[in-house]
Design an enzyme around this catalytic site. Structure first.
Site, PDB file in Angstrom:
ATOM      1  N   GLU A  42       0.736  -1.177   0.043  1.00  0.00           N
ATOM      2  CA  GLU A  42      -0.091   0.055  -0.068  1.00  0.00           C
ATOM      3  C   GLU A  42       0.787   1.236   0.003  1.00  0.00           C
ATOM      4  OE1 GLU A  42      -2.908  -0.305   3.148  1.00  0.00           O
ATOM      5  OE2 GLU A  42      -4.237  -1.546   1.927  1.00  0.00           O
ATOM      6  N   GLU A  52      -6.880  -7.264  -0.864  1.00  0.00           N
ATOM      7  CA  GLU A  52      -7.113  -7.241   0.548  1.00  0.00           C
ATOM      8  C   GLU A  52      -8.548  -6.951   0.823  1.00  0.00           C
ATOM      9  OE1 GLU A  52      -4.708  -4.960   3.195  1.00  0.00           O
ATOM     10  OE2 GLU A  52      -2.995  -5.563   2.208  1.00  0.00           O
TER      11      GLU A  52
END
Ligand code: GAL
Length: 684
Positions: free
Chosen positions: A163, A320
């Site tokens: 991320e 995710e």
């Protein structure tokens, strides 16, 4: 799961990532558990059909316990164990968070906030994206990990960092300041060009040399907006450049596809993913249902569609999501029974070819110990475990959906740059937030039963019958010209207020709003009239509106609705302009949800786009993915009662049941019809 034998290894080249079946995966943190637990983990993973696991995401402090001394023994064991069990690896480069020895040795890599205070280690991502020192250490780790596992048969995908920019996207330290100056020099060449772009004659801000320029650190008054905008652009470019550095390091030693997990989500806007997406071998996104939003599920669909847009319509991966609660919202709500299955299948319906979770096993320590997992603290005797087992089966029964493409006739232009610019300080109304406007337009389409593709400004629009352009406040001349020629050639657009106002320097376009689209829309506005908090308006067609109005004159457009209340009584609020061979609609106010949906249905009918508002009103979300052989019609029932749907003859893939002509979808459930192709010249 595709395993590659040793003989085939050297033949592998870097390529796009196409899973053979729907990927079912998770983040796996075996370093938090003993090796006996790993054995139980892989046995359970096999039991529910896990195909791929992401590991080594936060591996650095274990792999390199002293500078330059690497110990891969634990990672070797984990990879061998997974491989022996037929489970693929999505291998993290491990660079996401620097180990404490590195921040101790080089505190200059720590990020600095806009108020000049340091962000200390002890959490994660404590590194400055522009730091050459951090980059040097991180790339050394990438080289080590890359060359050790680059041709390991278990490794199916590389997961660069994690991320990128989640916490550290904007750094205001002196190193960043110097990098910002270099970025400005490359963009503008001279300081005079910076002065011109930033409008520094205002408030005595004129710079004499690049050395005087700073990042937009905290000021007493409102800062220079173009300085802030350029810093947003710079910061996005810096993070992309960091990704490219890791990727290129990997490219040298591995032929396995490379990606990183994006955050196409409502609360992160620091990365211009239109520029990032072409650099990954498959677009991957992390999505968490955000209960701070007015309509969390609508945002889930929005995010999935936008992610597909980044993938250019190709399948993408959900890297995710949570089985239940997260740990980082003020109140971390659990998912109702069936919600996790529904959410997963919405992502799949909207183009995902992989469904993964953070995380496999719930932690017992650390700040995420109350974050949900596939295997919760309660273990396998839990609702969550039963539900992930069911999801594994469902994904197995949907494997032929892999590789198919979502069908959409309508596009929405979405721009991170316009988002940054629209949300700067000192705007006519703080209630006009770019993402909110995009969500409102999306909701109106959703409620009309219209599937939408997201495209970047300047993208080819010719494949679409209708294009929706919500509050595209900042637009470049060349991108506005693409919209104009699309309409001139017969296309239909709906443009909403606060679009086309400024150029790329945030410089207002003169001669009447909405500058860049004035001629196309056949209207001109001489003044904005944003509404007071809570104020509402009525239009003469019965529509309700709020937030915004403006004093508009129709030049060539036909007035569709005028204000029937307020200061602007009688003035145009909605207009339709026949422009050469096409049509351009203007919506000069913020219509309420029903009125906006009605208007978009009218515009859709005008453009011959089919709508199914009654199906949507019944609570059924319908999305179609198409392959050469079949249409896969996803039916997602959001209502509290069963809903019937006419379609068939077909096979329902989750139950295997034949469907003659009607199917009943239970409340909260999803059904997927496989309708064989009847025509040979189908568009895929
Ligand atoms: C993501 C992150 C994961 C985990 C998860 C929790 O931001 O990539 O490591 O922290 O959120 O929701």
């Amino acid at each position: 799961m595709t395993n590659i034998s040793t003989g085939e290894r050297s033949a592998r080249v870097s390529t796009r990532y196409h899973p053979a079946v729907i990927d079912f995966g998770c983040d796996y943190n075996p370093e938090q558990w003993s090796p006996e637990v790993w054995l139980e983990d892989v046995a359970l993973m096999r039991e529910i059909g896990i195909t791929v696991v992401a590991i080594n995401i936060f591996g650095w402090a274990l792999l390199e316990q002293k500078p330059g001394v690497f110990d891969f023994s634990q990672l070797d064991s984990v990879i061998e164990l997974l491989h022996a069990n037929g489970i693929g690896v999505n291998l993290g480069t491990g660079t996401s968070s620097p180990p404490p020895w590195l921040t101790t040795l080089h505190p200059e890599i720590l990020p600095v906030a806009d108020d000049g205070t340091t962000r200390w280690p002890g959490g994660r991502q404590a590194w400055c994206p522009s730091s050459p020192v951090f980059r040097e250490y991180a790339l050394r780790l990438v080289r080590e990990v890359g060359s050790r596992y680059g041709s390991h048969p278990a490794v199916r995908l590389w997961h660069v960092s994690n991320e990128l920019g989640c916490h550290n996207a904007l750094c205001y330290c002196d190193v960043s300041a110097a990098a910002f100056r270099e970025w400005l020099r490359a963009r503008y060449r001279t300081i005079d060009a910076v002065n011109a772009a930033w409008g520094t004659t205002f408030w005595s801000q004129r710079y004499s040399s690049f050395s005087e320029v700073l990042p937009p650190r905290l000021t007493l008054s409102t800062p220079n907006p173009t300085q802030v905008l350029d810093f947003d652009r710079f910061s996005s470019d810096e993070m992309l450049s960091y990704y490219l550095a890791e990727r290129d390091e990997l490219r040298g030693v591995t032929g396995v596809p490379i990606t990183t997990n994006f955050m196409v989500t409502a609360h992160i806007k620091t990365q211009d993913y239109w520029s990032f997406a072409p650099e990954v071998d498959v677009v991957a996104n992390d999505h968490y249902v955000d209960h701070r939003l007015a309509d969390p599920l609508l945002e889930l669909s929005f995010s999935a569609d936008l992610t597909r847009g980044l993938a250019g319509g190709e399948p993408w991966l959900l890297m995710e999501q949570a089985t239940g609660a997260v740990n980082w919202q003020p109140r971390n709500l659990a998912k109702a029974p069936g919600a996790m299955m529904r959410d997963s299948l919405i992502h799949l319906a909207r183009g995902a070819d992989g469904i993964s979770f953070f995380q496999w096993r719930a932690s017992v320590q650390g700040s995420e110990k109350f974050h949900s997992a596939m295997l919760p603290h309660a273990g396998i005797h839990s609702t969550t475990w039963r539900e992930v087992t069911e999801l594994g089966k469902a994904l197995g029964s949907l494997s032929e959906v892999t590789g198919s493409r979502v069908v959409a006739e309508v596009a929405m232009i979405f721009s991170w740059e316009a988002w940054w610019a629209c949300d700067l300080d000192s705007r006519p109304s703080e209630e006009v937030r770019y993402l909110d406007q995009a969500h409102r337009a999306y909701r109106a389409l959703h409620e009309s039963g219209i599937t939408v593709d997201f495209v970047a400004p300047g993208a080819d629009l010719s494949g679409y019958s209708l294009v929706v352009i919500p509050s595209l406040y900042l637009v470049r001349d060349e991108d506005a010209a693409v919209v104009e020629s699309y309409v001139a050639g017969g296309g239909h657009v709906v443009v909403t207020y606060f679009s086309g106002i400024v150029d790329e320097d945030d410089r207002v376009r003169l001669g009447g709003y909405p500058g860049a689209f004035r001629r196309l829309l056949g209207i001109s506005t001489d003044e904005f009239f944003p509404l007071a908090e809570g104020e509402t308006l009525v239009l003469d067609d019965g529509s309700g509106a709020g937030i915004w109005s403006e004093r508009t004159t129709a030049t060539t457009a036909e007035v569709i609705a005028a204000y029937a209340s307020g200061t602007l009584h009688g003035r145009p609020a909605i207009a339709r302009n026949a422009y050469q061979r096409g049509v351009a609609w203007y919506v000069g106010t913020s219509l309420d949800a029903t009125s906006f949906a009605n208007l978009l249905q009218r515009a859709a009918a005008d453009a011959s786009v089919p709508t199914t508002p009654l199906v949507a009103a019944a609570g059924l979300e319908v999305v179609t993915r198409r392959s050469a052989d079949a249409d896969f019609v996803f039916l997602i029932n959001h209502a509290e009662h069963p809903v019937g749907y006419f379609g068939g003859p077909a096979t329902e893939l989750l139950t295997g049941a034949p469907v003659e002509s009607e199917i009943e979808v239970p409340s909260g459930a999803v059904r997927v019809l496989r309708i064989p192709a009847t025509s040979t010249d189908r568009q895929i």
